[in-house]
Design a protein around this motif. Structure first.
Motif, PDB file in Angstrom:
ATOM      1  N   GLN A  97       0.810  -1.315   0.062  1.00 39.15           N
ATOM      2  CA  GLN A  97       0.021  -0.111   0.086  1.00 39.15           C
ATOM      3  C   GLN A  97       0.901   1.192   0.083  1.00 39.15           C
ATOM      4  O   GLN A  97       0.548   2.304  -0.645  1.00 39.15           O
ATOM      5  CB  GLN A  97      -0.976  -0.013   1.158  1.00 39.15           C
ATOM      6  CG  GLN A  97      -1.938  -1.133   1.222  1.00 39.15           C
ATOM      7  CD  GLN A  97      -2.851  -1.139   0.209  1.00 39.15           C
ATOM      8  OE1 GLN A  97      -3.103   0.284  -0.366  1.00 39.15           O
ATOM      9  NE2 GLN A  97      -3.724  -2.329  -0.188  1.00 39.15           N
ATOM     10  N   ALA A  98       1.891   1.345   0.725  1.00 44.41           N
ATOM     11  CA  ALA A  98       2.807   2.260   0.861  1.00 44.41           C
ATOM     12  C   ALA A  98       3.358   2.539  -0.837  1.00 44.41           C
ATOM     13  O   ALA A  98       3.591   3.778  -1.089  1.00 44.41           O
ATOM     14  CB  ALA A  98       3.941   2.150   1.877  1.00 44.41           C
ATOM     15  N   LEU A 101       0.808   4.152  -2.993  1.00 40.73           N
ATOM     16  CA  LEU A 101       0.407   5.477  -2.592  1.00 40.73           C
ATOM     17  C   LEU A 101       1.913   6.475  -3.425  1.00 40.73           C
ATOM     18  O   LEU A 101       1.428   7.487  -3.825  1.00 40.73           O
ATOM     19  CB  LEU A 101       0.502   5.838  -1.368  1.00 40.73           C
ATOM     20  CG  LEU A 101       0.203   7.173  -0.866  1.00 40.73           C
ATOM     21  CD1 LEU A 101      -1.161   7.634  -1.319  1.00 40.73           C
ATOM     22  CD2 LEU A 101       0.070   7.257   0.750  1.00 40.73           C
ATOM     23  N   SER A 243      -6.715  12.618  -7.242  1.00 43.82           N
ATOM     24  CA  SER A 243      -6.609  12.892  -5.869  1.00 43.82           C
ATOM     25  C   SER A 243      -7.705  11.840  -5.120  1.00 43.82           C
ATOM     26  O   SER A 243      -7.297  11.468  -4.195  1.00 43.82           O
ATOM     27  CB  SER A 243      -7.193  14.193  -5.552  1.00 43.82           C
ATOM     28  OG  SER A 243      -6.302  15.260  -6.319  1.00 43.82           O
ATOM     29  N   GLN A 246      -5.672   8.737  -4.924  1.00 42.42           N
ATOM     30  CA  GLN A 246      -4.499   8.822  -3.729  1.00 42.42           C
ATOM     31  C   GLN A 246      -5.489   8.874  -2.239  1.00 42.42           C
ATOM     32  O   GLN A 246      -4.718   8.405  -1.308  1.00 42.42           O
ATOM     33  CB  GLN A 246      -3.722  10.220  -3.796  1.00 42.42           C
ATOM     34  CG  GLN A 246      -2.684  10.332  -5.044  1.00 42.42           C
ATOM     35  CD  GLN A 246      -2.449  11.517  -4.860  1.00 42.42           C
ATOM     36  OE1 GLN A 246      -2.838  12.652  -4.938  1.00 42.42           O
ATOM     37  NE2 GLN A 246      -1.065  11.420  -5.563  1.00 42.42           N
ATOM     38  N   ALA A 247      -6.379   9.288  -2.081  1.00 44.65           N
ATOM     39  CA  ALA A 247      -7.314   9.289  -0.911  1.00 44.65           C
ATOM     40  C   ALA A 247      -7.559   7.865  -0.518  1.00 44.65           C
ATOM     41  O   ALA A 247      -7.530   7.458   0.589  1.00 44.65           O
ATOM     42  CB  ALA A 247      -8.457  10.282  -1.063  1.00 44.65           C
ATOM     43  N   ALA A 250      -4.581   6.275   0.517  1.00 52.69           N
ATOM     44  CA  ALA A 250      -4.144   6.757   1.880  1.00 52.69           C
ATOM     45  C   ALA A 250      -5.044   5.761   2.922  1.00 52.69           C
ATOM     46  O   ALA A 250      -4.443   5.564   3.941  1.00 52.69           O
ATOM     47  CB  ALA A 250      -4.376   8.178   1.866  1.00 52.69           C
ATOM     48  N   LEU A 253      -3.759   2.444   3.266  1.00 54.73           N
ATOM     49  CA  LEU A 253      -2.481   2.301   4.026  1.00 54.73           C
ATOM     50  C   LEU A 253      -2.512   2.353   5.513  1.00 54.73           C
ATOM     51  O   LEU A 253      -2.050   1.793   6.260  1.00 54.73           O
ATOM     52  CB  LEU A 253      -1.847   3.200   3.451  1.00 54.73           C
ATOM     53  CG  LEU A 253      -0.383   3.496   4.003  1.00 54.73           C
ATOM     54  CD1 LEU A 253       0.638   2.395   4.050  1.00 54.73           C
ATOM     55  CD2 LEU A 253       0.755   4.635   3.508  1.00 54.73           C
ATOM     56  N   ALA A 254      -3.888   3.439   5.824  1.00 54.19           N
ATOM     57  CA  ALA A 254      -3.998   3.723   7.289  1.00 54.19           C
ATOM     58  C   ALA A 254      -4.584   2.219   7.871  1.00 54.19           C
ATOM     59  O   ALA A 254      -4.232   1.959   8.994  1.00 54.19           O
ATOM     60  CB  ALA A 254      -4.768   4.902   7.411  1.00 54.19           C
ATOM     61  N   GLU A 257      -1.618  -0.194   8.232  1.00 52.38           N
ATOM     62  CA  GLU A 257      -0.965   0.098   9.544  1.00 52.38           C
ATOM     63  C   GLU A 257      -1.332   0.097  11.025  1.00 52.38           C
ATOM     64  O   GLU A 257      -1.145  -0.058  11.721  1.00 52.38           O
ATOM     65  CB  GLU A 257      -0.690   2.015   9.480  1.00 52.38           C
ATOM     66  CG  GLU A 257       0.205   2.185   8.381  1.00 52.38           C
ATOM     67  CD  GLU A 257       0.719   3.607   8.208  1.00 52.38           C
ATOM     68  OE1 GLU A 257      -0.274   4.432   8.670  1.00 52.38           O
ATOM     69  OE2 GLU A 257       1.665   4.074   7.612  1.00 52.38           O
ATOM     70  N   ASP A 304      -6.564   8.562  12.563  1.00 45.86           N
ATOM     71  CA  ASP A 304      -5.996   8.555  11.324  1.00 45.86           C
ATOM     72  C   ASP A 304      -6.797   8.173  10.090  1.00 45.86           C
ATOM     73  O   ASP A 304      -6.844   8.676   9.015  1.00 45.86           O
ATOM     74  CB  ASP A 304      -4.618   7.973  11.365  1.00 45.86           C
ATOM     75  CG  ASP A 304      -3.644   8.246  10.018  1.00 45.86           C
ATOM     76  OD1 ASP A 304      -3.897   9.408   9.400  1.00 45.86           O
ATOM     77  OD2 ASP A 304      -3.031   7.408   9.485  1.00 45.86           O
ATOM     78  N   LYS A 308      -8.571  10.070   6.862  1.00 43.69           N
ATOM     79  CA  LYS A 308      -8.200   9.843   5.773  1.00 43.69           C
ATOM     80  C   LYS A 308      -9.573   9.534   4.863  1.00 43.69           C
ATOM     81  O   LYS A 308      -9.757  10.023   3.834  1.00 43.69           O
ATOM     82  CB  LYS A 308      -7.381   8.292   5.669  1.00 43.69           C
ATOM     83  CG  LYS A 308      -6.000   8.793   6.016  1.00 43.69           C
ATOM     84  CD  LYS A 308      -5.082   9.667   5.070  1.00 43.69           C
ATOM     85  CE  LYS A 308      -3.663   9.934   5.639  1.00 43.69           C
ATOM     86  NZ  LYS A 308      -3.523  10.264   7.046  1.00 43.69           N
TER      87      LYS A 308
END
Length: 414
Positions: A97-98, A101, A243, A246-247, A250, A253-254, A257, A304, A308
């Motif tokens: 995922q990182a 992004l 965008s 990308q959102a 993100a 990815l959050a 994490e 977080d 996002k």
């Protein structure tokens, strides 16, 4: 920079230096080649590539050193030392995922470059069209002055022969002075327009600049059609769509994490202690294994993730708004240029036969059938018609430049 592009840049610079006509597409490419923002954005994908590489790198292992010594206030000789290695184990999903992004950042740089090229093309197009109109105004003023001077010379010969009075010469002298002032003003406006274009192309002030289009060619340019895909024509809409992606990345990815990760380690320890049976000091080596397990059922980055998710909803709303705004902008700019076309056509039709009227009056004047005042009035009417036509042409050229820029028309890069 590709070799072919370097050849084009050298050729374009040589063409300008040799006063060769500079076409609009070549002017836009020359502005691209000399625009620092375009050059900077062309290097931006390297940043995204570096970030993607960094996102896929696993953390380095950590060395751990331990030591234990007895208290100086106690009469003991026991101590212990140890050396180990710890490794953090990120989840594979988080790395994927990182990197995804970071990869989207490279696509963003390419779209920003396209948008900058579109803006530069719009600025060059506007200055280029303005200079073309000013060039036509200068040419008309020059032809008018030449005609007035020829007529003044003819009348001066007739006055010297005693055929006409001196008052007729005085009336025409005013028209000659007026034509000279008009030409001087037109030349000044043309010089200013060319200087603005030369400055946008980043050419030296003394560099000759000859346009490769006249007003007739400019006014005959077809209006752009509304693009079938707005994302292709307007990079800003593609950026809004990116965008959203990308959102979404993100948020993914959050969430990745939030899942627990482990840390494992192992090492070798030496302990010097007293043997309980013999009472002597002995070395006791042993291997150690360690593992750090996060606390289950706990999301440490809940806020977080919520942030996002809110950013994703905002990006989706901005995309919908941008689509409607850009569609309306393109449609309105094309409609404005289309509305001016019949006005401009009517001006051209009324101007076409106008040149025959002053010439016919000139012949009649030489035969003594009309007065000098009537001839001057006819030329003033002709001048007013030309002024109205040039004003309509300037407005249409401005609207045409706006329509082509809004529709995203840019020449190929090579």
């Amino acid at each position: 920079m590709p070799f072919r592009f370097l050849c084009f840049l050298f050729g374009a610079g040589s063409a300008v230096a040799q006063s060769a006509p500079l076409a609009l597409d070549d002017a836009i490419r020359l502005a691209w080649a000399r625009d620092p923002a375009v050059a900077a954005l062309a290097l931006a994908p390297e940043l995204a590539k570096a970030r993607e590489t960094q996102a896929g790198i696993r953390p380095n292992p950590e060395l751990e050193f331990t030591a234990a010594t007895p208290s100086p206030f106690q009469n003991e000789s026991e101590w212990a030392v140890g050396l180990g290695v710890n490794q953090h184990l990120p989840r594979r999903e988080r790395i994927v995922q990182a990197r995804a992004l970071a990869r989207l950042g490279g696509e963003s740089a390419a779209l920003h470059l396209r948008e900058q090229r579109r803006r530069v093309a719009g600025e060059v197009r506007r200055f280029y069209f303005e200079a073309a109109v000013q060039q036509e105004r200068r040419d008309i003023a020059r032809r008018t002055l030449e005609t007035q001077r020829e007529l003044a010379a003819s009348l001066e010969r007739r006055r010297a022969a005693g055929e006409i009075a001196a008052a007729d010469i005085d009336v025409l002298a005013v028209e000659v002075a007026r034509a000279e002032q008009t030409l001087a003003f037109a030349e000044a406006e043309l010089a200013a327009s060319l200087q603005r274009l030369r400055g946008r192309l980043r050419l030296p002030a003394a560099t000759p600049l000859v346009l490769g289009v006249d007003l007739g060619m400019l006014l005959s340019r077809p209006l752009p059609a509304e693009p079938a895909a707005l994302e292709t024509a307007r990079p800003t809409l593609a950026l809004a769509a990116l965008s959203v992606r990308q959102a979404e990345a993100a948020v993914a990815l959050a969430r990745a994490e939030s899942r627990p990760e482990w840390t494992v380690g192992g090492g070798l320890e030496f302990e010097r202690r007293t043997n309980d049976f013999s009472g002597r000091l002995e070395n006791d080596p042993r291997l150690s294994v360690r593992a750090s397990v996060p606390w289950p059922r706990r999301v440490a980055n809940r806020g977080d993730i919520l942030e996002k998710q809110a950013a994703l909803r905002i990006a989706e709303a901005e995309l919908a708004a941008s689509h409607d705004e850009l569609a309306a902008e393109i449609a309105s700019s094309i409609a404005a240029a289309r509305a001016l076309q019949p006005v401009l056509a009517a001006q051209r039709v009324s101007l076409a036969p106008g040149s025959a009227v002053p010439e016919a009056l000139r012949v009649a004047y030489e035969r003594g059938e009309v007065s000098a005042l009537q001839l001057a009035q006819a030329r003033q009417q002709r001048f007013a018609m030309e002024t109205d036509f040039l004003a309509a042409a300037a407005r249409y050229a401005e609207a045409l430049a706006e329509a082509e820029t809004a529709a995203g028309l840019v020449p190929p890069q090579s």
